[in-house]
Motif scaffolding. Structure first.
Motif, short mmCIF file in Angstrom:
data_model
loop_
_atom_site.label_atom_id
_atom_site.label_comp_id
_atom_site.label_asym_id
_atom_site.label_seq_id
_atom_site.Cartn_x
_atom_site.Cartn_y
_atom_site.Cartn_z
N ILE A 63 1.09 -0.87 -0.26
CA ILE A 63 0.10 -0.14 -0.29
C ILE A 63 0.79 0.94 -0.22
CG2 ILE A 63 -1.74 2.02 1.26
CD1 ILE A 63 -2.39 -1.35 2.84
N VAL A 64 0.29 2.06 -0.89
CA VAL A 64 1.76 3.85 -0.38
C VAL A 64 0.18 4.35 -0.47
CG1 VAL A 64 2.53 4.87 -2.04
CG2 VAL A 64 2.77 2.42 -2.93
N LEU A 65 0.24 5.66 0.60
CA LEU A 65 0.10 6.31 0.34
C LEU A 65 1.17 8.01 0.71
CD1 LEU A 65 -2.05 4.23 2.54
CD2 LEU A 65 -2.96 6.48 2.97
N GLY A 66 -0.40 9.23 0.76
CA GLY A 66 1.05 9.86 1.19
C GLY A 66 1.04 10.89 2.23
N SER A 67 1.18 11.77 1.91
CA SER A 67 1.15 12.62 3.58
C SER A 67 -0.39 12.97 4.28
CB SER A 67 2.48 13.60 3.13
OG SER A 67 1.75 15.04 2.42
N ARG A 68 -1.14 12.79 3.67
CA ARG A 68 -2.40 13.37 3.79
C ARG A 68 -3.24 12.16 3.70
NH1 ARG A 68 -3.15 19.69 3.02
NH2 ARG A 68 -1.05 19.77 3.73
N ASN A 69 -4.46 12.41 5.10
CA ASN A 69 -5.66 11.11 5.49
C ASN A 69 -4.49 9.98 5.62
OD1 ASN A 69 -7.13 12.55 5.08
ND2 ASN A 69 -7.73 12.70 2.74
N LYS A 70 -3.93 9.95 6.58
CA LYS A 70 -3.21 8.84 6.76
C LYS A 70 -3.91 7.59 7.87
CE LYS A 70 1.55 10.86 6.86
NZ LYS A 70 2.49 11.57 8.26
N GLU A 71 -4.87 8.77 8.51
CA GLU A 71 -5.55 7.33 8.80
C GLU A 71 -6.86 6.54 8.18
OE1 GLU A 71 -6.60 10.50 7.70
OE2 GLU A 71 -9.13 10.33 7.78
N GLU A 107 -6.56 16.45 7.34
CA GLU A 107 -7.60 14.98 8.25
C GLU A 107 -7.90 15.28 9.63
OE1 GLU A 107 -4.23 15.70 8.51
OE2 GLU A 107 -3.54 13.56 8.21
N ASP A 108 -8.86 14.59 10.40
CA ASP A 108 -9.17 14.89 11.67
C ASP A 108 -8.45 14.19 12.30
OD1 ASP A 108 -10.14 16.19 12.88
OD2 ASP A 108 -12.48 15.54 12.84
N LEU A 109 -7.32 13.35 12.78
CA LEU A 109 -6.47 12.90 13.58
C LEU A 109 -6.59 13.14 15.21
CD1 LEU A 109 -3.40 11.73 11.32
CD2 LEU A 109 -5.54 10.69 11.55
N GLU A 110 -7.30 12.16 15.55
CA GLU A 110 -6.83 12.44 16.94
C GLU A 110 -6.61 11.99 18.34
OE1 GLU A 110 -11.36 12.07 18.03
OE2 GLU A 110 -11.75 13.76 17.23
N ILE A 111 -5.31 12.44 19.07
CA ILE A 111 -5.05 11.39 19.99
C ILE A 111 -5.71 11.91 21.39
CG2 ILE A 111 -2.44 10.74 21.33
CD1 ILE A 111 -1.31 11.85 19.15
N SER A 112 -5.99 10.25 22.32
CA SER A 112 -6.18 10.91 23.69
C SER A 112 -4.79 10.48 24.70
CB SER A 112 -7.24 9.72 24.44
OG SER A 112 -8.38 9.68 23.57
N ASN A 113 -3.66 9.61 23.82
CA ASN A 113 -2.62 9.62 25.49
C ASN A 113 -1.52 9.44 24.30
OD1 ASN A 113 -4.00 8.89 28.06
ND2 ASN A 113 -5.07 7.08 26.08
N GLN A 114 -0.60 10.28 24.65
CA GLN A 114 0.63 9.78 24.05
C GLN A 114 2.10 9.06 24.82
OE1 GLN A 114 1.52 13.99 22.73
NE2 GLN A 114 -0.67 14.02 21.77
N GLU A 115 3.15 8.84 24.17
CA GLU A 115 3.63 8.61 25.33
C GLU A 115 4.65 8.92 26.57
OE1 GLU A 115 5.26 5.13 24.21
OE2 GLU A 115 4.07 5.18 22.28
#
Ligand code: SF4
Length: 431
Positions: A94-102, A131-139
């Motif tokens: 699979i090859v995706l670009g730099s947007r819509n990574k989800e 994109e609407d990427l969201e993070i709840s917990n980070q390292e």
């Protein structure tokens, strides 16, 4: 049986943020993270130097060797700029670009279920939206990175990012507010606003919203005590911006202003949009509003056409501005950029010599800034055990590491009186 995945990330903070967001989606779908022999490998690539491309290719091959049957998805800046090259690498599914990574998660699930039937998926998306990427917990449990913007249209002559990341796209304010609230509910006290060119926030929105509005909105979030900017542009520093920042009482007095060179000739060759005069004026403005501000910067040493005289100007300027921390980089040629064709190039030995000279200046200036902190009270967010036995450490608002002899919980914010310097870090006592 539970399917497994691994994500390998190269490059900048934005890539790391996006990888963490994709990891959360995988986990929410019931996948388990596994370092080795995973069913799916996602390689989030970088293209900032020729070396980054090479490293990205090495990571793809390593994943392939680790599990020859795995689904391999490649996304990020390298695959955005060179999709054919990436897709020709053996084993890439699979090859995706730099947007819509989800989207990578759906695609991986599809290929995993129908691996035999699917040859290759090319899913490059337009680089106009965010994109609407969201993070709840980070390292790290204390400081949360929040991506508010993507893309850049500054076209510095040494940089491929505008081609790899595309145009500016700003995140919707409601989405930012929602994520700030969620991060606060998960215990974070500090949010670092990140993006490819954060200062450009709002340029595409046409409703007049800008970075300062984001800072003010995030500051309204209960539980969020600190807001830090990942970087700023001299042009966007105005008295009004700084005063509004200060009025939030939560914006940190830490500014990362990338200088890149202290020579106006080189700044022009780099296509930077300021000169040393403007830079100096903006620094004075910052120090007027935030007198103890930490001022960090990046400098590229040995840019094509840089003469001894240009280098001397940079050294003089660095001494004059007195940054609290300077990140020094040797210029590295990036094919496809304007700078790659600029002549004369600077010889490798000269680059090394110039870097050394600047390193000595930087260490001295940094130490002076640390000395100036002795006797001052700094607000510190404690986050980890210190390298010093029995100490706890954290960062001050102006981004200096402070150690205190105390048994504190992670994530506590306390005022500390700075008493001395040890191992190039500050030592203080709790007030
Ligand atoms: S501001 Fe310049 S160096 Fe930074 S991402 Fe944009 S083009 Fe690249």
């Amino acid at each position: 049986m539970t399917n497994t995945f691994n994500i390998i990330t190269l490059g900048c903070k934005v890539n790391q943020y996006e990888s963490e967001a994709v990891e959360e989606i995988f986990k929410a779908r019931g996948f388990k993270k596994k370092e080795e022999n995973a069913d799916i490998y996602v390689i989030n690539t970088c293209t900032v130097t020729n070396m980054s491309d090479r490293k990205s290719r090495q990571m793809i091959s390593r994943a392939r060797r680790d599990n020859p049957d795995a689904v391999i998805a490649v996304m990020g800046c390298y695959s955005q700029v060179k999709p054919e090259e990436v897709s020709a690498i053996e084993g890439v599914d699979i090859v995706l670009g730099s947007r819509n990574k989800e989207e990578v998660v759906d695609l991986c699930e599809d290929v995993l279920q129908n691996k035999k039937a699917i040859d290759k998926v090319l899913a490059l998306s337009e680089t106009k939206t965010i994109e609407d990427l969201e993070i709840s917990n980070q390292e790290a449990m204390t400081r949360a990175y929040m991506k508010i913007q993507d893309g850049c249209n500054m076209y510095c002559s040494y940089c491929l990012i505008p081609y790899a990341r595309g145009n500016i796209a700003s995140r919707d304010m409601d989405s930012i507010k929602k994520e700030a609230k969620r991060l606060s509910e998960n215990g974070y006290k500090e949010i670092v606003l990140t993006g490819i060119h954060v200062a450009s926030y709002g340029k595409d929105l046409k409703n007049g919203t800008s970075l300062i509005d984001v800072i003010e909105e995030v500051a309204k979030t209960d539980g969020i005590e600190r807001i830090r900017l990942s970087s700023m542009e001299p042009r966007h520093i105005t008295r009004d911006f700084l005063l509004r920042m200060k009025a939030t009482k939560k914006a940190c007095d830490h500014f990362h202003l990338s200088l890149q060179s202290g020579s106006d000739d080189i700044l022009r060759a780099m296509n930077r949009k300021y000169d040393t005069k403007v830079f100096k004026e903006k620094v004075a403005l910052i120090r007027e509003v935030f007198p103890n501000a930490g001022l960090t910067t990046d400098i590229i040493v040995g840019f094509p056409t840089e003469t001894d005289q240009n280098h001397q100007e940079t050294m003089d300027f660095v001494k004059e501005i007195k940054f609290s921390k300077t990140h020094l980089f040797k210029y590295s040629k990036r094919d496809g950029t304007k700078a790659a064709d600029m002549k004369p190039e600077v010889d490798g030995n000269i680059k090394r010599k110039r870097l050394k000279e600047l390193e000595i200046i930087e260490a001295k200036i940094r130490r002076n800034f640390l000395k100036e902190q002795i006797g001052k009270t700094l607000s510190v967010l404690f986050e980890s055990k210190s390298d010093l036995e029995g100490f706890k450490s954290g960062y001050s608002t102006n981004y200096l590491r402070v150690n205190v002899k105390a048994d504190l919980a992670d994530n506590e914010i306390r005022d500390c009186l700075i008493t001395e310097i040890k191992n190039e870090e500050l030592i203080g006592v709790l007030l």
